[in-house]
Write a protein that holds these residues in place. Structure first.
Motif, PDB file in Angstrom:
ATOM      1  N   UNK A 164       0.845  -1.189   0.000  1.00  0.00           N
ATOM      2  CA  UNK A 164       0.000   0.000   0.000  1.00  0.00           C
ATOM      3  C   UNK A 164       0.881   1.240   0.000  1.00  0.00           C
ATOM      4  N   UNK A 165       0.568   2.196  -0.846  1.00  0.00           N
ATOM      5  CA  UNK A 165       1.333   3.428  -1.077  1.00  0.00           C
ATOM      6  C   UNK A 165       2.629   3.180  -1.828  1.00  0.00           C
ATOM      7  N   UNK A 166       3.064   1.917  -1.936  1.00  0.00           N
ATOM      8  CA  UNK A 166       4.346   1.633  -2.566  1.00  0.00           C
ATOM      9  C   UNK A 166       5.526   2.074  -1.729  1.00  0.00           C
ATOM     10  N   UNK A 167       5.313   2.265  -0.431  1.00  0.00           N
ATOM     11  CA  UNK A 167       6.394   2.741   0.434  1.00  0.00           C
ATOM     12  C   UNK A 167       6.049   2.446   1.880  1.00  0.00           C
ATOM     13  N   UNK A 168       6.960   2.792   2.762  1.00  0.00           N
ATOM     14  CA  UNK A 168       6.667   2.841   4.180  1.00  0.00           C
ATOM     15  C   UNK A 168       5.770   4.062   4.417  1.00  0.00           C
ATOM     16  N   UNK A 169       5.205   4.176   5.607  1.00  0.00           N
ATOM     17  CA  UNK A 169       4.342   5.322   5.873  1.00  0.00           C
ATOM     18  C   UNK A 169       4.139   5.561   7.350  1.00  0.00           C
ATOM     19  N   UNK A 170       3.124   6.339   7.655  1.00  0.00           N
ATOM     20  CA  UNK A 170       2.738   6.635   9.038  1.00  0.00           C
ATOM     21  C   UNK A 170       1.337   6.093   9.259  1.00  0.00           C
ATOM     22  N   UNK A 171       1.089   5.525  10.436  1.00  0.00           N
ATOM     23  CA  UNK A 171      -0.133   4.764  10.671  1.00  0.00           C
ATOM     24  C   UNK A 171      -0.897   5.291  11.883  1.00  0.00           C
ATOM     25  N   UNK A 172      -2.205   5.400  11.703  1.00  0.00           N
ATOM     26  CA  UNK A 172      -3.109   5.682  12.817  1.00  0.00           C
ATOM     27  C   UNK A 172      -4.388   4.910  12.580  1.00  0.00           C
ATOM     28  N   UNK A 173      -4.997   4.438  13.655  1.00  0.00           N
ATOM     29  CA  UNK A 173      -6.255   3.711  13.543  1.00  0.00           C
ATOM     30  C   UNK A 173      -6.911   3.673  14.905  1.00  0.00           C
ATOM     31  N   UNK A 174      -8.187   3.263  14.973  1.00  0.00           N
ATOM     32  CA  UNK A 174      -8.803   3.083  16.289  1.00  0.00           C
ATOM     33  C   UNK A 174      -8.017   2.110  17.165  1.00  0.00           C
ATOM     34  N   UNK A 175      -7.315   1.165  16.531  1.00  0.00           N
ATOM     35  CA  UNK A 175      -6.509   0.229  17.303  1.00  0.00           C
ATOM     36  C   UNK A 175      -5.323   0.867  18.003  1.00  0.00           C
ATOM     37  N   UNK A 176      -4.921   2.065  17.570  1.00  0.00           N
ATOM     38  CA  UNK A 176      -3.828   2.777  18.239  1.00  0.00           C
ATOM     39  C   UNK A 176      -4.270   3.398  19.558  1.00  0.00           C
ATOM     40  N   UNK A 177      -5.584   3.503  19.758  1.00  0.00           N
ATOM     41  CA  UNK A 177      -6.089   4.233  20.923  1.00  0.00           C
ATOM     42  C   UNK A 177      -5.530   3.723  22.249  1.00  0.00           C
ATOM     43  N   UNK A 178      -5.593   2.411  22.557  1.00  0.00           N
ATOM     44  CA  UNK A 178      -5.051   1.964  23.845  1.00  0.00           C
ATOM     45  C   UNK A 178      -3.557   2.229  24.000  1.00  0.00           C
ATOM     46  N   UNK A 179      -2.822   2.199  22.883  1.00  0.00           N
ATOM     47  CA  UNK A 179      -1.386   2.470  22.939  1.00  0.00           C
ATOM     48  C   UNK A 179      -1.128   3.931  23.298  1.00  0.00           C
ATOM     49  N   UNK A 180      -1.890   4.828  22.690  1.00  0.00           N
ATOM     50  CA  UNK A 180      -1.750   6.249  23.012  1.00  0.00           C
ATOM     51  C   UNK A 180      -2.176   6.514  24.451  1.00  0.00           C
ATOM     52  N   UNK A 181      -3.286   5.898  24.871  1.00  0.00           N
ATOM     53  CA  UNK A 181      -3.792   6.107  26.229  1.00  0.00           C
ATOM     54  C   UNK A 181      -2.822   5.569  27.277  1.00  0.00           C
ATOM     55  N   UNK A 182      -2.075   4.531  26.934  1.00  0.00           N
ATOM     56  CA  UNK A 182      -1.063   4.008  27.856  1.00  0.00           C
ATOM     57  C   UNK A 182      -0.091   5.104  28.266  1.00  0.00           C
TER      58      UNK A 182
END
Length: 341
Positions: free
Chosen positions: A223-241
Motif C-alpha cells: 500500500x502506497x508503494x512505500x513505508x508510511x505513518x499509521x493511525x487507527x482506532x486500534x492505536x487508541x489503547x497504545x496512546x492512552x497508555x
C-alpha cells in the motif's frame, strides 16, 4: 458548562482540538475547523527545509478497513485506519505567517485559538520560526514525534532524553507564548521524554505522534508503494497508555492524540489524563462537521464536571504488583476448550 479548557496557559473553547494536517494547510481549512466548533486548531507544520516542502509532492493516503481492505482517498469509512506519506506546507514563511494571522484572528473572535506548528529539522531554525510565529499566534507546537522522521531527513523524530531536552530548550528560549511539544510513541520511555520536555520549558506535552507503518499487498508490492505513518482506532489503547503513565508520573498538562474518532474516544483520553484531544483522521473521513457532534457529545457527558473527570481513570488503576489474584483464573475457559472439558 461553557466548555472552556485551559491547557498550559492557553484557554480554548472546549477540549476537542484539530491536529495538524493537510486539512489545516490553508486559510479556508483553518476557518472551516474553527467554524465547526473546534476548541483549538493546530495549523499544518512548517520548517526551514525545502526538502520537507518537496516531500508534500509525494503525499498519498490509503484507508484500511478492519479486515485489511485498502480504500483510496475519498472512499474511507468510519473505523478505517490511515496509512500515509506527507510533507510540510509548501509556502514561504512570510506568506505562511499571513495565513496564520488570518486564521488566528478568525479563531480569536470565537474563543478558538489557532496554533502554529513546527516539525523539527534543525533546532536553531525552529527557534527562529517559532519566534516569528509567536508574533501572530497565541501558542506554538513543536513536533518532535513525526513518524516521517524515520524515512526523510528533512524532518526529525527525537527519541532520546538529551536530544529532546536540548531541542525544546533552544526553541523555548525564542518563544514567548505557550509552547506545546508533541512526542513520539515509538520510544523506550515516553514518560522520560515528557519529563525532559517539561524540564526544558514545555508548557504542555502532546502524546503521542503516529506510528511507522507498512502494509504489503501480497502481489509483490505494498500500500502506497512505500513505508508510511499509521493511525487507527486500534492505536487508541497504545496512546492512552502513555497519556495515563505520564499523567501519573508528572505534573504537566497533556494533549492526547492518535486514535480518537468518537465521543467515547475523546472521553477516554480525558479520563486517562489529557486536558485536550486532537482529532485528524475523523475529519479526513467525515469533514469538519464531525467536530460539531464530538463537541456536543463531550459537553453532554461531562456536564459541569470536566476538571474532575481529567485523570479519573487513574484512581482505580493498579500496577501489576497490586492486582489481586483473579478467581477463578481468567484463562480457565480458554484452556478448557482445548482439553475437551
Amino acid at each position: 458548562m461553557d466548555g472552556r479548557t485551559e491547557v498550559g496557559g492557553l484557554v480554548t473553547a472546549n477540549p476537542v482540538w484539530v491536529g495538524s494536517s493537510e486539512l489545516t494547510m490553508t486559510r479556508e481549512g483553518l476557518i472551516a475547523c474553527v467554524d465547526a466548533g473546534a476548541g483549538a486548531v493546530v495549523a499544518k507544520s512548517v520548517n526551514e527545509s525545502a526538502a520537507a516542502r518537496r516531500q508534500l509532492d509525494i503525499a498519498d493516503y490509503a484507508f484500511v478497513s478492519g479486515d485489511g481492505r485498502v480504500r483510496p482517498a475519498g472512499s474511507a469509512r468510519p473505523g478505517d485506519g490511515l496509512l500515509n506519506r506527507s510533507g510540510l506546507a509548501q509556502v514561504d514563511l512570510d506568506d505562511w505567517l499571513d495565513i496564520l494571522a488570518a486564521g488566528a484572528g478568525h479563531g480569536a473572535a470565537r474563543g478558538c485559538p489557532v496554533i502554529g506548528s513546527i516539525t523539527l529539522a534543525d533546532a536553531g531554525a525552529a527557534a527562529r520560526i517559532g519566534r516569528a510565529m509567536a508574533e501572530v499566534v497565541p501558542a506554538v507546537e513543536l513536533n518532535i514525534g513525526a513518524p516521517h522522521g524515520r524515512e526523510a531527513s528533512a524532518v526529525r523524530q527525537l527519541t532520546e532524553v538529551d536530544a529532546v531536552h536540548d531541542a525544546v530548550r533552544t526553541v523555548r528560549a525564542a518563544v514567548d507564548v505557550p509552547l506545546f511539544v508533541k512526542l513520539p510513541g515509538q520510544a523506550s520511555d515516553v514518560v522520560a521524554l515528557a519529563r525532559a520536555a517539561r524540564s526544558a520549558g514545555a508548557d504542555a506535552v502532546g502524546l503521542v505522534g503516529r506510528y511507522p507503518g507498512f502494509l504489503p499487498d501480497l502481489e509483490g508490492g505494498a500500500a502506497l508503494g512505500s513505508w508510511g505513518a499509521w493511525s487507527s482506532p486500534g492505536c487508541l489503547p497504545m496512546s492512552l497508555y502513555w497519556v495515563g503513565k505520564t499523567y501519573a508520573a508528572l505534573d504537566v498538562p497533556l494533549i492526547g492524540t492518535n486514535g480518537a474518532r468518537t465521543v467515547t474516544d475523546v472521553l477516554r483520553f480525558l479520563a486517562a489524563g489529557a486536558r485536550a484531544v486532537e482529532v485528524v483522521t475523523a475529519l479526513w473521513i467525515g469533514g469538519p462537521a464531525v467536530l460539531t457532534g464530538l463537541v456536543a457529545g463531550v459537553r453532554a457527558y461531562l456536564g459541569g464536571g470536566a476538571e474532575e473527570f481529567v485523570g479519573s481513570a487513574l484512581a482505580r488503576t493498579r500496577s501489576y504488583a497490586d492486582v489481586p489474584p483473579v478467581r477463578p483464573p481468567a484463562w480457565l475457559p480458554y484452556t478448557a476448550r482445548w482439553s475437551g472439558r
